[in-house]
Design an enzyme around this catalytic site. Structure first.
Site, PDB file in Angstrom:
ATOM      1  N   ARG A  27       0.817  -1.222   0.000  1.00 25.21           N
ATOM      2  CA  ARG A  27       0.000   0.000   0.000  1.00 25.21           C
ATOM      3  C   ARG A  27       0.848   1.268   0.000  1.00 25.21           C
ATOM      4  NH1 ARG A  27      -5.267  -1.178   1.672  1.00 25.21           N
ATOM      5  NH2 ARG A  27      -5.602   1.005   2.178  1.00 25.21           N
ATOM      6  N   ASN A 101      -4.256   6.794   7.386  1.00 28.25           N
ATOM      7  CA  ASN A 101      -4.313   6.527   5.943  1.00 28.25           C
ATOM      8  C   ASN A 101      -5.420   7.404   5.372  1.00 28.25           C
ATOM      9  OD1 ASN A 101      -4.364   5.382   3.346  1.00 28.25           O
ATOM     10  ND2 ASN A 101      -5.844   3.837   3.985  1.00 28.25           N
ATOM     11  N   GLY A 102      -5.085   8.226   4.382  1.00 25.22           N
ATOM     12  CA  GLY A 102      -6.086   9.119   3.781  1.00 25.22           C
ATOM     13  C   GLY A 102      -5.515  10.523   3.657  1.00 25.22           C
ATOM     14  N   GLU A 478      -3.368  -2.545 -21.825  1.00 25.48           N
ATOM     15  CA  GLU A 478      -2.947  -3.194 -20.586  1.00 25.48           C
ATOM     16  C   GLU A 478      -1.485  -3.664 -20.689  1.00 25.48           C
ATOM     17  OE1 GLU A 478      -3.705  -3.326 -17.683  1.00 25.48           O
ATOM     18  OE2 GLU A 478      -3.006  -5.195 -16.795  1.00 25.48           O
ATOM     19  N   LYS A 600      -0.508   0.093  -4.231  1.00 23.66           N
ATOM     20  CA  LYS A 600      -1.553  -0.735  -4.837  1.00 23.66           C
ATOM     21  C   LYS A 600      -2.939  -0.129  -4.705  1.00 23.66           C
ATOM     22  CE  LYS A 600      -2.955  -5.328  -5.776  1.00 23.66           C
ATOM     23  NZ  LYS A 600      -2.689  -5.151  -7.203  1.00 23.66           N
TER      24      LYS A 600
HETATM   25  C1  F6R Z   1      -1.901  -1.521 -12.667  1.00 28.08           C
HETATM   26  C2  F6R Z   1      -2.796  -1.409 -11.533  1.00 28.08           C
HETATM   27  C3  F6R Z   1      -3.593  -0.171 -11.399  1.00 28.08           C
HETATM   28  C4  F6R Z   1      -4.995  -0.496 -10.863  1.00 28.08           C
HETATM   29  C5  F6R Z   1      -5.743   0.805 -10.560  1.00 28.08           C
HETATM   30  C6  F6R Z   1      -7.138   0.535 -10.054  1.00 28.08           C
HETATM   31  O1  F6R Z   1      -1.239  -2.752 -12.679  1.00 28.08           O
HETATM   32  O2  F6R Z   1      -2.878  -2.284 -10.707  1.00 28.08           O
HETATM   33  O3  F6R Z   1      -3.661   0.537 -12.593  1.00 28.08           O
HETATM   34  O4  F6R Z   1      -5.673  -1.250 -11.810  1.00 28.08           O
HETATM   35  O5  F6R Z   1      -5.028   1.528  -9.593  1.00 28.08           O
HETATM   36  O6  F6R Z   1      -7.106  -0.202  -8.873  1.00 28.08           O
HETATM   37  P1  F6R Z   1      -8.373  -0.991  -8.372  1.00 28.08           P
HETATM   38  O7  F6R Z   1      -8.653  -2.071  -9.354  1.00 28.08           O
HETATM   39  O8  F6R Z   1      -7.985  -1.516  -7.026  1.00 28.08           O
HETATM   40  O9  F6R Z   1      -9.496   0.005  -8.309  1.00 28.08           O
END
Ligand code: F6R
Length: 605
Positions: A27, A101-102, A478, A600
């Site tokens: 994170r 966090n935020g 992608e 992430k």
């Molecule tokens: C790229 C990646 C990011 C997520 C994006 C959305 O490999 O992981 O582009 O796809 O940050 O994240 P989520 O799916 O958690 O809303």
């Protein structure tokens, strides 16, 4: 976007915190810290860098005695990633420590007023206002204090708090940022997500916005925003410990790539019963839907790009796509005839949540395709289809993306069936094709066991282009994102026919062009574009259907995917691109699971 964890029990708190922070490191990983409450004193240790550095500095936690603690791993927003800005932050009188966090959006106003009141600031963070507000409003009751502090804060927060006057207790509250309480035996926790908890307990409580938890080793008391104690049910998380471990793989990303046949199977097969798609969670009258709008960020958005082609093709409903970060500022027509499909692995992406709220307010029905159970996106949606990918730890998504695609496929066939847009035969054929995907994914993986060798020819490039048309273009988007985010090589995706309208000027001797040519309907056109770039010196790596001799003759290198004459073929095509990015990054010595500047779960807008 920062991970927080708290522990109180009978064992070493610091060791538990460090273990939890390691699980949350995806994170954010630019700095970290831990605060331990022991004998009425809070001691704080911080480092710039990773949890490994924090472990070293604290002798794996052994240097920090105490059984009550909070910790933080940071992805910097306000203030550089240096020790003074790392959390936990401590109040001037040393009575409170806070992890956050935020983003506190009104922190500047609060800071000015706190400075006027005589509070001294040590950091450049937005978070520090919280700890001074706690000092200012504390009158012996944490419950009252938190309510007063929360009333002052605007923005998003998951907060973990220690107070020297409340021995053996940790406190937690949240607004628009995830926070989960772990219910153990003789010990209790809070954390930003379940991966930090599952090695200790699979019993969790999802805290809601405005709620406040007072946690000691034997009990968890939860209060609503009026200060009234409430009872909340305990949920059982069925992710196992191994799912959040590397299991012998060098990187989580490789493990998660390899897991895709299984993850996609877990997404598809429980929803196909007796030759029919059964979506128990989707009790929606599709006949009133005039338009589908898909929103998401990053890879999830690119899954949506592939979804648009298939929903339009099978359901004959217009589909619009909008990046979640742009949706609120667009003038899209959204009303009760709109079905908003929201894609998110984490279910906590701030832009996605904001876009979703906006569309709901305008009357759209919302369908979330999401991985994390109990996440904000899942809770906000009218309907939720979980992707069943299990925990995804590597920052770059792989199985998160393919399970989103698989769920979009299920939805498309289901909706086309309900709307009567498919003959019986076509419906049965599509079901067969869906059921064959997990096996074909495995074949794709097996066919590409030598991709490491191909990557050796491309890893020292400074720039790459990914081209394709229609569904091949969606996959190119992608593929390019995977390449740039983990290998740091500039990679651009282009609709193959568009290249000649400007970008082809960038092609010179040896420029790698990854040409996706798996869509048989428009393959010939893509071949022309391959030839165009080749004549300008490009080195073409083609992704084609197994044994496509024509493309093999034209390309410098070729990667095959199984022949799958189906609208669902993009799900196979992305696998070699994930592997290519992985090995290119590996040969460049990159930190594959934790690429620089990223995190992430992007919980800031
Ligand atoms: C790229 C990646 C990011 C997520 C994006 C959305 O490999 O992981 O582009 O796809 O940050 O994240 P989520 O799916 O958690 O809303």
């Amino acid at each position: 976007m920062c991970g927080i964890v708290g522990f109180t029990g009978a064992e070493s708190a610091a060791q538990n915190i460090l273990e939890g922070l390691e699980k949350l490191e995806y994170r954010g990983y630019d700095s970290a810290g831990v605060a331990v409450l022991n004998d009425g004193i809070i001691s704080i240790t911080k480092v710039t860098g990773r949890i490994a550095a924090l472990k070293e500095k604290t002798n794996n936690g052994l240097a920090l005695p105490g059984t009550t603690a909070i910790g933080h791993t940071r992805w910097a927003t306000h203030g550089a990633p240096i020790d003074i800005n790392a959390h936990p932050h401590i109040s001037n009188d040393g009575r409170f420590a806070v992890v956050h966090n935020g983003i506190i959006e009104n922190y500047m106003d609060l800071k000015v007023s706190l400075i006027k009141d005589g509070y001294r600031f040590e950091s450049e963070t937005d978070t520090e206002v919280v700890v001074h507000l706690l000092e200012k409003y504390y009158n012996g009751s944490m419950k009252d204090c938190i309510r007063k502090v929360a009333a002052k804060l605007k923005g998003s927060y998951a907060l973990g708090i220690l107070c020297t006057e409340q021995p053996n207790k940790i406190f937690a509250t949240k607004q628009s940022s995830p926070l989960i309480l772990g219910v153990g035996v003789g010990e209790n926790y809070f954390a930003s997500d379940v991966t930090a908890l599952i090695s200790h307990t699979q019993n969790v409580i999802y805290l809601e916005d405005g709620e406040f938890a007072e946690i000691d080793r034997e009990s968890i008391k939860i209060y609503d925003c009026t200060g009234t104690e409430i009872k909340k049910s305990i949920s059982h998380v069925n992710w196992d410990i191994q799912a959040a471990e590397k299991g012998g793989y060098e990187h989580f990303m490789l493990k998660e790539i390899v897991e895709q046949p299984r993850a996609v199977k877990a997404t598809l097969t429980p929803r196909i019963r007796d030759g029919k798609i059964v979506l128990d969670d989707l009790d929606l009258d599709l006949t009133g839907i005039h338009k589908v709008l898909i929103t998401a960020c990053g890879s999830a958005y690119y899954a949506g790009c592939a979804g648009k082609y298939i929903i339009e093709k099978l359901c004959q409903i217009p589909v619009e796509l909008q990046l979640a970060s742009e949706l609120r500022y667009s003038s899209l027509i959204i009303n009760d005839g709109t079905l908003l499909i929201v894609l998110s692995q984490s279910g906590e992406t701030a832009d996605t949540i904001a876009a979703m709220k906006e569309c709901s307010e305008k009357g759209a029905k919302t369908l979330a395709i999401v991985n994390v159970v109990g996440s904000t996106v899942a809770k906000l949606a009218d309907y939720t289809l979980y992707t069943n990918a299990g925990p995804e730890i590597a920052v770059a998504t792989t199985k998160g993306y393919t399970t989103q695609l698989a769920t979009l496929y299920l939805f498309s066939v289901y909706a086309a069936g309900v709307l009567g847009r498919l003959s019986k035969e076509k419906y049965s054929q599509l079901i067969k094709e869906l059921l064959s995907i997990p096996k074909l994914l495995q074949e794709t993986m097996d066919m590409n066991s030598k991709i490491e060798n191909t990557a050796k020819k491309y890893f020292n490039s400074s720039s790459m282009f990914f081209i394709g048309r229609n569904t091949d273009y969606a996959v190119a988007l992608e593929g390019a994102l995977k390449m740039k985010e983990i290998s740091y090589i500039h990679a651009e995706s282009y609709a193959a026919g568009e290249l000649k309208h400007g970008t082809i000027a960038l092609i010179s001797e040896g420029t790698p062009v990854i040409a996706l040519a798996c869509n048989e309907d428009i393959k010939e056109k893509t071949i022309s574009n391959m030839v165009e770039v080749k004549s300008r010196g490009a080195r073409v790596l083609a992704v084609a259907l197994n044994d496509d001799k024509k493309i093999a003759m034209l390309a410098n290198d070729i990667i095959y995917v199984p022949r799958f004459d189906s609208v669902f073929s993009p799900i196979l095509e992305v696998i070699p691109l994930q592997l290519l990015a992985y090995y290119v990054a590996k040969f460049n010595g990159c930190d594959i699971d934790k690429p620089k500047n990223l995190a992430k779960s992007v919980t800031v807008e």
